[in-house]
Design a protein around this motif. Structure first.
Motif, PDB file in Angstrom:
ATOM      1  N   MET A 149      41.896  39.785  39.200  1.00  9.73           N
ATOM      2  CA  MET A 149      42.951  40.774  38.973  1.00  9.73           C
ATOM      3  C   MET A 149      43.035  41.733  40.154  1.00  9.73           C
ATOM      4  O   MET A 149      42.013  42.239  40.622  1.00  9.73           O
ATOM      5  N   LYS A 150      44.237  42.017  40.605  1.00  6.10           N
ATOM      6  CA  LYS A 150      44.452  43.050  41.599  1.00  6.10           C
ATOM      7  C   LYS A 150      44.613  44.382  40.877  1.00  6.10           C
ATOM      8  O   LYS A 150      45.437  44.518  39.985  1.00  6.10           O
ATOM      9  N   VAL A 151      43.816  45.376  41.259  1.00  4.74           N
ATOM     10  CA  VAL A 151      43.833  46.654  40.553  1.00  4.74           C
ATOM     11  C   VAL A 151      44.886  47.608  41.099  1.00  4.74           C
ATOM     12  O   VAL A 151      45.220  48.596  40.441  1.00  4.74           O
ATOM     13  N   ASN A 152      45.428  47.318  42.252  1.00 10.68           N
ATOM     14  CA  ASN A 152      46.463  48.175  42.822  1.00 10.68           C
ATOM     15  C   ASN A 152      47.655  48.272  41.863  1.00 10.68           C
ATOM     16  O   ASN A 152      48.188  47.264  41.406  1.00 10.68           O
ATOM     17  N   GLY A 153      48.035  49.506  41.537  1.00 13.44           N
ATOM     18  CA  GLY A 153      49.162  49.721  40.652  1.00 13.44           C
ATOM     19  C   GLY A 153      48.833  49.684  39.179  1.00 13.44           C
ATOM     20  O   GLY A 153      49.709  49.958  38.344  1.00 13.44           O
ATOM     21  N   LYS A 154      47.607  49.347  38.814  1.00 15.26           N
ATOM     22  CA  LYS A 154      47.218  49.279  37.410  1.00 15.26           C
ATOM     23  C   LYS A 154      46.869  50.682  36.881  1.00 15.26           C
ATOM     24  O   LYS A 154      46.380  51.542  37.622  1.00 15.26           O
ATOM     25  N   THR A 155      47.109  50.888  35.595  1.00 18.95           N
ATOM     26  CA  THR A 155      46.698  52.119  34.925  1.00 18.95           C
ATOM     27  C   THR A 155      45.412  51.846  34.156  1.00 18.95           C
ATOM     28  O   THR A 155      45.357  50.924  33.342  1.00 18.95           O
ATOM     29  N   VAL A 156      44.392  52.646  34.431  1.00 25.35           N
ATOM     30  CA  VAL A 156      43.052  52.432  33.885  1.00 25.35           C
ATOM     31  C   VAL A 156      42.668  53.601  32.998  1.00 25.35           C
ATOM     32  O   VAL A 156      42.842  54.763  33.372  1.00 25.35           O
ATOM     33  N   LEU A 157      42.148  53.298  31.814  1.00 24.65           N
ATOM     34  CA  LEU A 157      41.477  54.312  30.997  1.00 24.65           C
ATOM     35  C   LEU A 157      39.986  54.069  31.114  1.00 24.65           C
ATOM     36  O   LEU A 157      39.495  53.003  30.744  1.00 24.65           O
ATOM     37  N   LEU A 158      39.271  55.050  31.634  1.00 25.19           N
ATOM     38  CA  LEU A 158      37.844  54.943  31.896  1.00 25.19           C
ATOM     39  C   LEU A 158      37.107  56.027  31.124  1.00 25.19           C
ATOM     40  O   LEU A 158      37.267  57.219  31.411  1.00 25.19           O
ATOM     41  N   THR A 159      36.307  55.643  30.138  1.00 28.02           N
ATOM     42  CA  THR A 159      35.531  56.641  29.402  1.00 28.02           C
ATOM     43  C   THR A 159      34.245  56.950  30.170  1.00 28.02           C
ATOM     44  O   THR A 159      33.701  56.100  30.866  1.00 28.02           O
ATOM     45  N   GLY A 160      33.783  58.180  30.025  1.00 29.38           N
ATOM     46  CA  GLY A 160      32.572  58.576  30.746  1.00 29.38           C
ATOM     47  C   GLY A 160      32.771  58.523  32.247  1.00 29.38           C
ATOM     48  O   GLY A 160      31.885  58.070  32.971  1.00 29.38           O
ATOM     49  N   GLY A 161      33.914  59.036  32.703  1.00 30.52           N
ATOM     50  CA  GLY A 161      34.253  58.896  34.120  1.00 30.52           C
ATOM     51  C   GLY A 161      34.010  60.114  34.973  1.00 30.52           C
ATOM     52  O   GLY A 161      34.457  60.147  36.119  1.00 30.52           O
TER      53      GLY A 161
END
Length: 240
Positions: A1-13
């Protein structure tokens, strides 16, 4: 997966491994929404350009409040990284059952609840990913952290089952298994800890390369030992 442009929800960030995952994903062009509990750390991450949501994931109300705070925005990648450690060794003193409950909820129930809440919007994306951060201790437990080990083993089992359930859907389910990493949680414990920057790099590499597991650092060795002799792997880890 290319992460460019993706929206990420990261817990404990806002600290430790999560903070480095956030920074590295942002550098690759992802939009990262992160959570944490410490106001000053959240402010630090906001100053770096992150959206940061205060969230206590040790109970159901905290998870539900986080989902509400997200509104209806799309999420491409969910990273369940937040976790609590709690001492639980009956050889020294009777453990605190309330602390154990909080650890179990944050490390196991919260990821399950959050995935259940966000799965419809992950399914709506052309491609999506869920990363559950467990631990090498999910493979073989040590002695002193029995509740933490149990919570991570439970999340490992859930992750494997979820991957099978979502087979054929465009949602990649990944388990990340860090070794002992140099974070606030591990302060005063062990030697030769992995820097959180390197741990984050290997987790993101697993995402980008389509791997089902990120066996980070010495966890690769533990996995190899376990495949040959589970009893030996457990014996080794009980000494830690």
């Amino acid at each position: 997966m290319k992460v460019n442009g993706k929206t990420v929800l990261l817990t404990g960030g806002s600290a430790g491994i999560g903070r480095e995952i956030a920074r590295q994903l942002k550098a690759k062009g992802a939009s990262v929404i992160l959570t944490g509990r410490d106001p000053s750390r959240l402010d630090t991450m906001r100053a770096e350009g992150f959206e940061a949501i205060a969230a206590d994931l040790s109970n159901a109300a905290g998870v539900d409040a986080l989902v509400a705070a997200l509104g209806d925005r799309p999420i491409d990648i969910l990273i369940n990284n937040a976790g609590l450690g709690v001492p639980h060794d009956v050889r020294s003193e009777m453990p605190d059952p309330d602390a154990a409950d909080g650890c179990l909820y944050a490390n196991l129930s919260a990821p399950v609840r959050l995935i259940s809440a966000l799965l419809p919007r992950l399914r709506a994306r052309p491609e999506a990913a869920i990363i559950n951060v467990t631990s090498g201790l999910a493979i073989a437990p040590n002695t002193a952290s029995s509740v933490y080990c149990a919570s991570k083993a439970g999340l490992r089992s859930f992750t494997m089952a979820l991957r099978a359930q979502l087979a054929g859907e465009p949602i990649h389910v990944i388990e990340a298994l860090p070794p002992l990493v140099d974070t606030q949680m591990t302060a005063g414990r062990g030697k030769n800890k992995m820097p959180p920057e390197e741990c984050a790099r290997q987790i993101i590499a697993a995402l980008e390369n389509g791997h089902d597991e990120a066996n980070v650092g010495m966890v690769k060795v533990l996995r190899a030992v376990y495949s040959l002799s589970p009893a030996l792997a457990r014996k080794i880890m009980r000494r830690l």
